[in-house]
Write an enzyme that holds these catalytic residues in place. Structure first.
Site, short mmCIF file in Angstrom:
data_model
loop_
_atom_site.label_atom_id
_atom_site.label_comp_id
_atom_site.label_asym_id
_atom_site.label_seq_id
_atom_site.Cartn_x
_atom_site.Cartn_y
_atom_site.Cartn_z
N THR A 1 -25.48 5.50 1.66
CA THR A 1 -25.19 5.59 0.23
C THR A 1 -25.52 4.29 -0.48
O THR A 1 -25.50 3.22 0.12
CB THR A 1 -23.70 5.92 0.02
OG1 THR A 1 -23.36 5.81 -1.36
CG2 THR A 1 -22.81 4.94 0.78
N ASP A 2 -25.79 4.40 -1.78
CA ASP A 2 -25.99 3.19 -2.58
C ASP A 2 -24.69 2.43 -2.82
O ASP A 2 -24.71 1.29 -3.27
CB ASP A 2 -26.68 3.51 -3.91
CG ASP A 2 -25.90 4.47 -4.80
OD1 ASP A 2 -24.83 4.95 -4.39
OD2 ASP A 2 -26.38 4.75 -5.93
N GLU A 3 -23.57 3.05 -2.52
CA GLU A 3 -22.29 2.39 -2.78
C GLU A 3 -22.07 1.16 -1.90
O GLU A 3 -21.22 0.32 -2.20
CB GLU A 3 -21.13 3.38 -2.62
CG GLU A 3 -21.19 4.51 -3.63
CD GLU A 3 -19.96 5.38 -3.64
OE1 GLU A 3 -18.84 4.84 -3.49
OE2 GLU A 3 -20.09 6.60 -3.80
N TYR B 1 -14.34 3.65 1.68
CA TYR B 1 -15.50 4.50 1.99
C TYR B 1 -16.77 3.67 2.08
O TYR B 1 -17.49 3.72 3.09
CB TYR B 1 -15.66 5.59 0.93
CG TYR B 1 -17.04 6.21 0.94
CD1 TYR B 1 -17.52 6.87 2.08
CD2 TYR B 1 -17.88 6.13 -0.17
CE1 TYR B 1 -18.80 7.42 2.10
CE2 TYR B 1 -19.15 6.69 -0.15
CZ TYR B 1 -19.61 7.32 0.98
OH TYR B 1 -20.86 7.86 1.00
N LYS C 1 -19.29 2.81 5.34
CA LYS C 1 -20.72 3.12 5.40
C LYS C 1 -21.55 1.86 5.59
O LYS C 1 -22.56 1.87 6.30
CB LYS C 1 -21.15 3.87 4.13
CG LYS C 1 -20.62 5.30 4.04
CD LYS C 1 -21.09 6.18 5.18
CE LYS C 1 -22.57 6.50 5.08
NZ LYS C 1 -23.00 7.46 6.13
#
Length: 349
Positions: free
Chosen positions: A130-132, A157, A161
């Protein structure tokens, strides 16, 4: 190509499974069938001779070894993950166990299988992230996430990741495992589990409930239609350079408030209320703890190296998504009773 897809009964994973089978790939869907999974997501391909399903948890290393030995895949597409930020605030342990320990188990099972097979050069381990993991961007539209942006995760989260991304790179550098990585922007589309923003807004609107928007609605996301994402993922696993990461974005930045108003306008057209607009139901609620201000992807690498661009604008994709929910009420009705769906989560911090 035979693909082992983890999390293939989830939202993005099922889109990958459906597209891969449609393109003639054999697919082994490995899924633990946790709360967000639904085998109805892959019902359209379940009877195909190209499809196989294995209920297994990526936290169970022995089960993974059995799956690899039985099916002998040419490539792994690792999508299985806990992914809901609000749930990660309330229960971070599940995210560490699945996203970090589960990815470690996948890497070790894949490494064992690859080594015993003679380390074939054609094998790939594609890790989907993810870009998060990159943190939060300022509102300046000229600044976007690239593959070289330093990691700066802000939630349990995204931290889990980020950890899994680091493990994948380490297994490539240390053991030579042939890996590719992708980091995507916010996905939306058919089969989206009804706890995420887009389906929450659609289903609350239809039910006459408030449409909750965190804070003042100014948080910006780059929206990617899930079927475009699946197309990009298959391209990367087939043609991506070893050890390389690719950012996949929809090139569709919108504030949360803009997104919700667009959904309301689509619903006003497709299923008008007796009086007024669905936008009348918009309600601002207390913001999420640590809510990132903006995500935006610079997709230059995947565009220039692999020739990929999204095919769907956010307006077109949202219209297709709304219509899908209008046409598939039995699917989402069956999921609304699952634990936590319809509740406000992530406020314990």
């Amino acid at each position: 190509m035979k693909l082992l897809v983890t999390g293939g009964a989830g939202f993005i994973g099922s889109a990958v499974v459906r597209l891969a089978v449609a393109r003639g790939h054999a697919v082994v869907n490995v899924d633990a069938l946790t709360y967000a999974a639904c085998l109805d997501n892959v019902a359209s391909v379940a009877q195909s001779p190209l499809y196989a399903f294995e209920q297994a948890d990526i936290r169970d290393r022995a089960a993974l070894d059995r799956v690899f030995a039985k099916h002998r895949p040419d490539a792994v597409m690792h999508l299985a993950a806990e992914s809901h930020v609000d749930r990660s605030i309330d229960g971070p342990g599940d995210f560490i166990e699945t996203n970090v320990i589960g990815t470690f188990n996948m890497l070790e099972a894949a490494r064992k299988y690859w080594t015993e097979a003679g380390r074939p050069e054609t094998f790939r381990f594609h890790h989907i992230s993810t870009d998060e993991v990159f943190g939060s961007l300022p509102k300046d539209p000229s600044i976007k996430f690239t593959e070289d942006t330093p990691y700066d995760p802000r939630s349990p989260y995204s931290a889990s990741k980020a950890s899994s991304d680091h493990l994948v790179r380490a297994w490539h550098e240390t053991y030579g495992l042939p890996v590719v990585l992708t980091n995507c922007s916010n996905n939306y589309g058919p089969f989206h589990f009804p706890e995420k923003l887009v389906p929450v807004i659609i289903l609350n609107a239809l039910a006459g409930k408030p449409l909750p928007i965190y804070g003042d609605g100014s948080n910006i996301r780059d929206w990617l239609f899930v079927e475009d994402h699946a197309d990009a993922l298959l391209l990367v696993v087939e043609k991506g350079a070893l050890g390389r990461s690719y950012n996949i974005g929809g090139e569709n930045e919108r504030t949360n408030l803009e997104l919700v108003r667009t959904l309301c306008a689509i619903l006003d057209e497709k299923r008008p209320k007796a009086q007024g607009s669905y936008a009348d139901q918009i309600t601002f609620v207390t913001d999420r703890p640590g809510h990132d201000a903006r995500y935006a992807i610079d997709p230059t690498r995947i565009r220039t190296e692999l020739g990929w661009r999204p095919s769907v604008t956010v307006e077109e994709g949202l219209a297709r998504t709304v219509q899908w929910y209008l046409d598939n009420e039995p699917w989402w009705r069956a999921l609304q009773g699952r634990k936590g769906v319809g509740e406000r989560l992530g406020v314990k911090a």
